[in-house]
Write a protein that holds these residues in place. Sequence first.
Motif, PDB file in Angstrom:
ATOM      1  N   PRO A   1      35.845  69.587  -0.012  1.00  0.00           N
ATOM      2  CA  PRO A   1      36.757  68.687   0.715  1.00  0.00           C
ATOM      3  C   PRO A   1      36.674  67.223   0.290  1.00  0.00           C
ATOM      4  CG  PRO A   1      34.902  69.331   2.103  1.00  0.00           C
ATOM      5  CD  PRO A   1      34.844  70.197   0.886  1.00  0.00           C
ATOM      6  N   ASP A   2      35.596  66.818  -0.382  1.00  0.00           N
ATOM      7  CA  ASP A   2      35.457  65.420  -0.771  1.00  0.00           C
ATOM      8  C   ASP A   2      36.157  65.090  -2.088  1.00  0.00           C
ATOM      9  OD1 ASP A   2      33.966  64.906   1.477  1.00  0.00           O
ATOM     10  OD2 ASP A   2      32.044  65.290   0.473  1.00  0.00           O
ATOM     11  N   ILE A   3      36.692  66.118  -2.761  1.00  0.00           N
ATOM     12  CA  ILE A   3      37.364  65.887  -4.044  1.00  0.00           C
ATOM     13  C   ILE A   3      38.871  65.799  -3.819  1.00  0.00           C
ATOM     14  CG2 ILE A   3      37.845  66.794  -6.351  1.00  0.00           C
ATOM     15  CD1 ILE A   3      35.129  68.186  -6.275  1.00  0.00           C
ATOM     16  N   GLU A   4      39.465  64.668  -4.161  1.00  0.00           N
ATOM     17  CA  GLU A   4      40.903  64.493  -4.073  1.00  0.00           C
ATOM     18  C   GLU A   4      41.546  65.099  -5.320  1.00  0.00           C
ATOM     19  OE1 GLU A   4      41.944  60.443  -3.521  1.00  0.00           O
ATOM     20  OE2 GLU A   4      40.956  60.261  -1.570  1.00  0.00           O
ATOM     21  N   VAL A   5      42.584  65.898  -5.124  1.00  0.00           N
ATOM     22  CA  VAL A   5      43.248  66.569  -6.238  1.00  0.00           C
ATOM     23  C   VAL A   5      44.674  66.044  -6.371  1.00  0.00           C
ATOM     24  CG1 VAL A   5      43.940  68.773  -7.244  1.00  0.00           C
ATOM     25  CG2 VAL A   5      41.857  68.641  -5.834  1.00  0.00           C
ATOM     26  N   ASP A   6      44.968  65.457  -7.511  1.00  0.00           N
ATOM     27  CA  ASP A   6      46.318  64.994  -7.819  1.00  0.00           C
ATOM     28  C   ASP A   6      46.963  66.035  -8.722  1.00  0.00           C
ATOM     29  OD1 ASP A   6      48.463  63.014  -7.835  1.00  0.00           O
ATOM     30  OD2 ASP A   6      47.953  62.747  -9.949  1.00  0.00           O
ATOM     31  N   ILE A   7      48.149  66.499  -8.367  1.00  0.00           N
ATOM     32  CA  ILE A   7      48.814  67.585  -9.090  1.00  0.00           C
ATOM     33  C   ILE A   7      50.033  67.058  -9.830  1.00  0.00           C
ATOM     34  CG2 ILE A   7      49.943  69.837  -8.884  1.00  0.00           C
ATOM     35  CD1 ILE A   7      48.404  70.075  -6.145  1.00  0.00           C
TER      36      ILE A   7
ATOM     37  N   PRO B   1      43.360  59.582 -21.852  1.00  0.00           N
ATOM     38  CA  PRO B   1      43.720  60.753 -21.043  1.00  0.00           C
ATOM     39  C   PRO B   1      43.841  60.437 -19.559  1.00  0.00           C
ATOM     40  CG  PRO B   1      42.006  61.289 -22.622  1.00  0.00           C
ATOM     41  CD  PRO B   1      42.133  59.803 -22.631  1.00  0.00           C
ATOM     42  N   GLN B   2      44.923  60.936 -18.961  1.00  0.00           N
ATOM     43  CA  GLN B   2      45.157  60.735 -17.538  1.00  0.00           C
ATOM     44  C   GLN B   2      44.875  61.992 -16.723  1.00  0.00           C
ATOM     45  OE1 GLN B   2      46.101  57.500 -16.347  1.00  0.00           O
ATOM     46  NE2 GLN B   2      45.385  57.215 -18.455  1.00  0.00           N
ATOM     47  N   GLY B   3      44.833  63.138 -17.387  1.00  0.00           N
ATOM     48  CA  GLY B   3      44.575  64.395 -16.705  1.00  0.00           C
ATOM     49  C   GLY B   3      43.182  64.915 -16.996  1.00  0.00           C
ATOM     50  N   ASP B   4      42.751  65.872 -16.191  1.00  0.00           N
ATOM     51  CA  ASP B   4      41.427  66.477 -16.355  1.00  0.00           C
ATOM     52  C   ASP B   4      41.499  67.951 -16.728  1.00  0.00           C
ATOM     53  OD1 ASP B   4      39.875  64.128 -15.476  1.00  0.00           O
ATOM     54  OD2 ASP B   4      40.806  64.528 -13.530  1.00  0.00           O
TER      55      ASP B   4
ATOM     56  N   ASN C   1      37.186  62.955 -15.170  1.00  0.00           N
ATOM     57  CA  ASN C   1      36.454  63.752 -14.172  1.00  0.00           C
ATOM     58  C   ASN C   1      36.015  65.096 -14.759  1.00  0.00           C
ATOM     59  OD1 ASN C   1      37.061  61.894 -11.792  1.00  0.00           O
ATOM     60  ND2 ASN C   1      39.125  62.391 -12.493  1.00  0.00           N
ATOM     61  N   GLY C   2      35.225  65.017 -15.838  1.00  0.00           N
ATOM     62  CA  GLY C   2      34.800  66.224 -16.530  1.00  0.00           C
ATOM     63  C   GLY C   2      33.973  67.162 -15.667  1.00  0.00           C
ATOM     64  N   TYR C   3      33.120  66.607 -14.835  1.00  0.00           N
ATOM     65  CA  TYR C   3      32.289  67.420 -13.952  1.00  0.00           C
ATOM     66  C   TYR C   3      33.169  68.252 -13.021  1.00  0.00           C
ATOM     67  CZ  TYR C   3      28.424  68.449 -10.690  1.00  0.00           C
ATOM     68  OH  TYR C   3      27.481  69.075  -9.911  1.00  0.00           O
ATOM     69  N   ASN C   4      34.141  67.584 -12.397  1.00  0.00           N
ATOM     70  CA  ASN C   4      35.023  68.285 -11.466  1.00  0.00           C
ATOM     71  C   ASN C   4      35.972  69.229 -12.185  1.00  0.00           C
ATOM     72  OD1 ASN C   4      33.808  66.925  -9.394  1.00  0.00           O
ATOM     73  ND2 ASN C   4      35.447  65.409  -9.141  1.00  0.00           N
ATOM     74  N   ALA C   5      36.331  68.910 -13.429  1.00  0.00           N
ATOM     75  CA  ALA C   5      37.182  69.798 -14.212  1.00  0.00           C
ATOM     76  C   ALA C   5      36.490  71.140 -14.411  1.00  0.00           C
ATOM     77  CB  ALA C   5      37.514  69.160 -15.560  1.00  0.00           C
ATOM     78  N   GLN C   6      35.212  71.107 -14.758  1.00  0.00           N
ATOM     79  CA  GLN C   6      34.470  72.345 -14.944  1.00  0.00           C
ATOM     80  C   GLN C   6      34.260  73.061 -13.611  1.00  0.00           C
ATOM     81  OE1 GLN C   6      30.977  71.563 -17.320  1.00  0.00           O
ATOM     82  NE2 GLN C   6      32.230  71.021 -19.110  1.00  0.00           N
ATOM     83  N   LEU C   7      34.046  72.290 -12.565  1.00  0.00           N
ATOM     84  CA  LEU C   7      33.915  72.874 -11.233  1.00  0.00           C
ATOM     85  C   LEU C   7      35.192  73.632 -10.865  1.00  0.00           C
ATOM     86  CD1 LEU C   7      31.565  72.567  -9.101  1.00  0.00           C
ATOM     87  CD2 LEU C   7      33.040  70.920  -7.941  1.00  0.00           C
TER      88      LEU C   7
ATOM     89  N   LEU D   1      40.192  64.581  -9.135  1.00  0.00           N
ATOM     90  CA  LEU D   1      40.562  65.566 -10.150  1.00  0.00           C
ATOM     91  C   LEU D   1      42.072  65.495 -10.331  1.00  0.00           C
ATOM     92  CD1 LEU D   1      39.661  68.063 -11.945  1.00  0.00           C
ATOM     93  CD2 LEU D   1      40.488  69.471 -10.040  1.00  0.00           C
ATOM     94  N   THR D   2      42.531  65.385 -11.580  1.00  0.00           N
ATOM     95  CA  THR D   2      43.966  65.411 -11.858  1.00  0.00           C
ATOM     96  C   THR D   2      44.297  66.706 -12.585  1.00  0.00           C
ATOM     97  OG1 THR D   2      44.119  63.006 -11.964  1.00  0.00           O
ATOM     98  CG2 THR D   2      45.890  64.255 -12.999  1.00  0.00           C
ATOM     99  N   LEU D   3      45.127  67.505 -11.950  1.00  0.00           N
ATOM    100  CA  LEU D   3      45.500  68.818 -12.459  1.00  0.00           C
ATOM    101  C   LEU D   3      46.910  68.776 -13.025  1.00  0.00           C
ATOM    102  CD1 LEU D   3      45.154  71.947 -12.712  1.00  0.00           C
ATOM    103  CD2 LEU D   3      46.011  72.083 -10.346  1.00  0.00           C
TER     104      LEU D   3
END
Length: 372
Positions: free
Chosen positions: A91-97, A116-119, A303-309, A68-70
């Motif tokens: 914990p399995d989702i890596e988040v780039d900020i 697009p590079q962000g989610d 990462n649309g799924y994780n974006a909504q999550l 997930l890119t925030l």
Amino acid sequence: MKRITGVVLAAAMALSMTACGNSGSSTATQAPSTAAQTKAPEASAAPAGDGKEAETGAPSGYEPTKSLTLYTSASTSEYELIVGLFKEKYPDIEVDIVSAGTGELSSKISAEAANPQGDVLMGGGASTYTKIADCLEPYRSANADSLVAEFVPDDSLYTPCYLNVNAFILNNELMKDIPVTVDSWASFLDPALKGQIAFADPSAAGSALEEVINMLTAMSPDGKVENGWEFVEQFIANLDGKIAAGSSDVYKSVVAGEYAVGMTNEDKVINYIQQGADISVAYPKEGITLRTSNIAMIKGGANGYNAQLFIDFVTSKECQTAMESDICVRPARTDVPMTTEGRLSTAELTSLPYPAVDSGEVKTKFQDLVTK
């Protein structure tokens, strides 16, 4: 482990000026400085950790990923709390900020529209999102019905994260000797407060700009914003030539006893109260132009799924409760209690519609009155 790196936008922006209509570990990147009327698709359930609140409405068209890119303009304390809690649950989702100002991030999203590079975009007012509407994916959060209804857009272009509230900060010791009850914008015209008011330069402090806009709205005799300037001019006179350079100077100077009162964002006052400072918070009875900090999906993100999550998690009761108690922001949900004594519930605040104003013109007019 967090890493801070630079992001260069110039080339990407040159390639995509017309792309948008309006033109497991967490890593933080500093980016350099700039509605669609579509119903969100029907939801299907997705894994939600322990199932407490962060249920997601992720459509079947999105597949779960591990990234997930925030993009966020939220403060470090805000995004560290939110991402930290999200990581505990997923914990399995890596988040780039990618951390930067809202204008910078809006320009970055526009520049990257073709690739697009962000989610997710988190932070900033409604106008930030409507200006790049063609670059965002409408999504109605699974928690939408639990949010303050007036701030949830019909087109689901964005979702409110929390409410920003203009408030007054009072030094309790100094106010003992000043015969004024500070509970209104009008209070600040009392001669007993002359030279005792901490206020920042609106051209340098976003909070001060919002307070001027609030005064114009609340104190106009006929409801027309332009006719509120007479009140603002009287307010400026009562500042007695004392204007702070930045927003933090306002609340810090009141806490330090240099000024009796000031105007600032509510969460700053609450934070100091929780730390034991001898201050109190007050709210203007004429009304507050409440506004929101928001969150949305970036169209075409990987990462649309994780974006909504993530959006559902940020608006969950679990996360909103932690945000209220740990970083003192006012929750967008209606079912999260206020934990600080003296802090009014959102329902108790007098809310005024946010006016259509040109912020640049407001800054210029204010400066003209200061130098008049």
